[in-house]
Design a protein around this motif. Structure first.
Motif, short mmCIF file in Angstrom:
data_model
loop_
_atom_site.label_atom_id
_atom_site.label_comp_id
_atom_site.label_asym_id
_atom_site.label_seq_id
_atom_site.Cartn_x
_atom_site.Cartn_y
_atom_site.Cartn_z
N VAL A 5 7.06 -11.47 1.74
CA VAL A 5 8.01 -11.47 1.46
C VAL A 5 8.69 -9.74 0.11
N ALA A 6 7.62 -10.05 -0.61
CA ALA A 6 7.92 -9.23 -1.69
C ALA A 6 7.68 -7.98 -1.06
N ALA A 7 6.55 -8.04 0.15
CA ALA A 7 6.26 -6.28 0.58
C ALA A 7 7.76 -6.31 1.09
N ILE A 8 8.39 -7.04 1.51
CA ILE A 8 9.44 -6.68 3.51
C ILE A 8 10.44 -5.63 1.87
N LEU A 9 10.08 -6.57 0.77
CA LEU A 9 11.57 -6.14 -0.31
C LEU A 9 10.99 -4.33 -0.81
N ARG A 19 0.17 1.95 8.01
CA ARG A 19 -0.22 3.17 8.40
C ARG A 19 0.75 4.25 8.60
N ARG A 20 1.78 3.34 9.25
CA ARG A 20 2.83 4.21 9.94
C ARG A 20 3.83 4.85 8.35
N LEU A 21 4.08 3.53 7.46
CA LEU A 21 5.00 3.82 6.12
C LEU A 21 4.47 5.26 5.14
N MET A 22 2.88 4.45 5.23
CA MET A 22 2.04 5.41 4.04
C MET A 22 2.73 7.05 4.17
N GLN A 23 3.05 8.07 4.25
CA GLN A 23 3.44 9.37 4.52
C GLN A 23 4.80 9.18 4.62
N PRO A 24 6.22 9.99 3.56
CA PRO A 24 7.56 9.64 3.98
C PRO A 24 7.38 10.58 4.84
N GLY A 25 8.95 10.54 5.24
CA GLY A 25 9.15 11.23 6.94
C GLY A 25 10.71 10.11 7.34
N PRO A 26 10.81 9.95 8.98
CA PRO A 26 12.00 9.42 9.98
C PRO A 26 11.24 8.04 10.16
N GLY A 27 9.83 7.99 10.09
CA GLY A 27 9.61 6.47 10.64
C GLY A 27 10.15 5.30 9.34
N ARG A 28 10.46 5.69 7.82
CA ARG A 28 10.28 4.73 7.48
C ARG A 28 11.62 3.95 7.04
N ARG A 29 12.56 5.20 8.33
CA ARG A 29 13.94 4.49 8.76
C ARG A 29 13.62 2.75 9.22
N ARG A 30 12.38 3.15 9.51
CA ARG A 30 12.85 1.76 10.14
C ARG A 30 11.62 0.91 9.07
N ALA A 31 11.04 1.08 7.81
CA ALA A 31 10.72 0.58 7.21
C ALA A 31 10.60 -1.07 7.54
N VAL A 32 11.49 -1.85 7.01
CA VAL A 32 12.02 -3.20 6.71
C VAL A 32 11.48 -4.00 7.79
N ALA A 33 12.28 -3.56 8.80
CA ALA A 33 12.03 -4.09 10.40
C ALA A 33 10.81 -4.19 10.00
N VAL A 34 9.74 -2.79 10.40
CA VAL A 34 8.03 -2.69 10.45
C VAL A 34 7.24 -3.96 9.91
N VAL A 35 7.67 -4.31 8.34
CA VAL A 35 6.91 -5.00 6.96
C VAL A 35 7.56 -6.00 7.62
N GLY A 36 8.95 -6.72 8.08
CA GLY A 36 9.38 -8.09 8.95
C GLY A 36 8.80 -8.27 10.31
N ARG A 37 8.19 -7.36 10.46
CA ARG A 37 7.07 -8.40 11.98
C ARG A 37 5.97 -8.48 10.91
N ILE A 38 6.01 -7.68 10.68
CA ILE A 38 4.06 -8.13 10.03
C ILE A 38 4.24 -9.42 9.13
N HIS A 39 5.79 -10.13 8.54
CA HIS A 39 6.11 -10.83 8.12
C HIS A 39 5.68 -12.13 9.15
N LEU A 40 6.87 -11.60 9.91
CA LEU A 40 7.23 -12.98 10.57
C LEU A 40 5.47 -13.08 11.69
N LEU A 41 4.53 -11.71 12.19
CA LEU A 41 3.44 -12.94 12.88
C LEU A 41 2.43 -12.92 11.51
N ALA A 42 1.95 -12.84 11.15
CA ALA A 42 1.66 -13.52 10.21
C ALA A 42 1.83 -14.98 9.40
N GLY A 43 2.69 -15.25 8.85
CA GLY A 43 3.59 -16.31 8.75
C GLY A 43 3.50 -17.20 9.60
#
Length: 291
Positions: A181-185, A256-280
């Motif tokens: 969860v801390a990763a989502i924040l 990997r998608r989020l390590m570099q700044p750019g437009p891809g980070r706009r979906r950072a919460v959704a990306v990490v949220g999916r990781i959290h949900l799947l692993a959980g």
């Protein structure tokens, strides 16, 4: 308020943060013996309402502190866009908290005062995170608070709701959930780093800089998997919890998608949220396989 406006205020990309602790807490209880799935379902509704209420308070508080503006990168926007007044958002936040509290009292009547203490801790933390003279969301302590409340507190509360007791396995599993969860924040704060810094917020992502914040995100995404391997190796959790490692390829690709700044980070919460949900959910499944 329309359904679309309510859904925006609920911030659905963040809601997996509440689903996983309840699922893991219920799975810990089920792995040990008899448990109540109806009470776990009520606990899930309470957890979601608490998070939605917290998201609404966050919207209201950020508007009043000038954090949100029309050019905001984040999820917020219904107040600054003029769709809803701050007073309306505040009333809905209070009403959402009240509904969660009422349902929570029903759980307390069945499971006792420890659940009340854990619930009040969650509500208090939500207020400290978003409101007050120095909200913790604007400090380096945001991740620590989220780790504690949506990891140990929420997982153990869910275990109490399901089975009436707390186990060592619940503690061990809750640490993995807290890291996740801390990763989502951190994903949220890394996305908003420039905006937050310009408005005087001092999150870890702001203090560490872009590269340091990205490394912190990668570490927090990796931490649950490493912790589960350690806990299984030491016998704190059954070895079947390593089912969560099936999510590693998804986690690696997402980070990997989020390590570099750019437009891809706009979906950072959704990306990490999916990781959290799947692993959980895989962690919960692994616990159930050990029954």
């Amino acid at each position: 308020m329309t359904v679309r406006q309510w859904w925006a205020l609920a911030r659905p990309a963040t809601l997996p943060a509440s689903v996983v602790p309840v699922a893991v807490g219920a799975a810990v209880a089920a792995e040990r013996g008899p448990w109540s799935w109806p009470l776990s379902l009520v606990m899930l509704v309470v957890a979601l309402l608490l998070q939605i209420g917290t998201n609404m308070v966050n919207e209201w508080a950020d508007f009043h502190r000038g954090v949100d503006a029309p050019d905001s990168v984040g999820i917020a926007g219904v107040i600054v866009a003029g769709h809803l007044s701050p007073a309306t958002v505040w009333r809905w936040a209070v009403g959402t908290y009240a509904l969660a509290f009422g349902l929570g009292l029903g759980l307390v009547a069945v499971r006792g005062w420890p659940l009340l203490a854990l619930g009040l801790a969650g509500i208090g933390a939500g207020f400290l995170y978003n409101a007050g003279p120095r909200p913790l969301s604007a400090t380096p302590w945001g991740e620590a608070l989220v780790f504690a409340i949506m990891g140990p507190v929420e997982v153990l509360a869910s275990e109490v709701a399901a089975a009436g007791t707390i186990s060592p396995g619940g503690w061990a599993a809750s640490v993995a959930v807290g890291f996740s969860v801390a990763a989502i924040l951190t994903a949220n704060n890394l996305r908003d780093r420039d905006k937050d810094g310009a408005r005087g917020r001092r999150t870890l992502a702001v203090l560490l800089g872009d590269r340091g914040g990205a490394r912190l995100l990668a570490a927090l995404v990796a931490a649950p998997f490493l912790w589960l391997a350690l806990a299984a190796g030491l016998g704190w959790l059954p070895v079947t919890v390593l089912a969560a490692w099936l999510a590693v390829p998804v986690a690696v690709a997402g980070v990997r998608r989020l390590m570099q700044p750019g437009p891809g980070r706009r979906r950072a919460v959704a990306v990490v949220g999916r990781i959290h949900l799947l692993a959980g959910l895989l962690l919960a499944m692994g616990l159930l396989l050990a029954r």
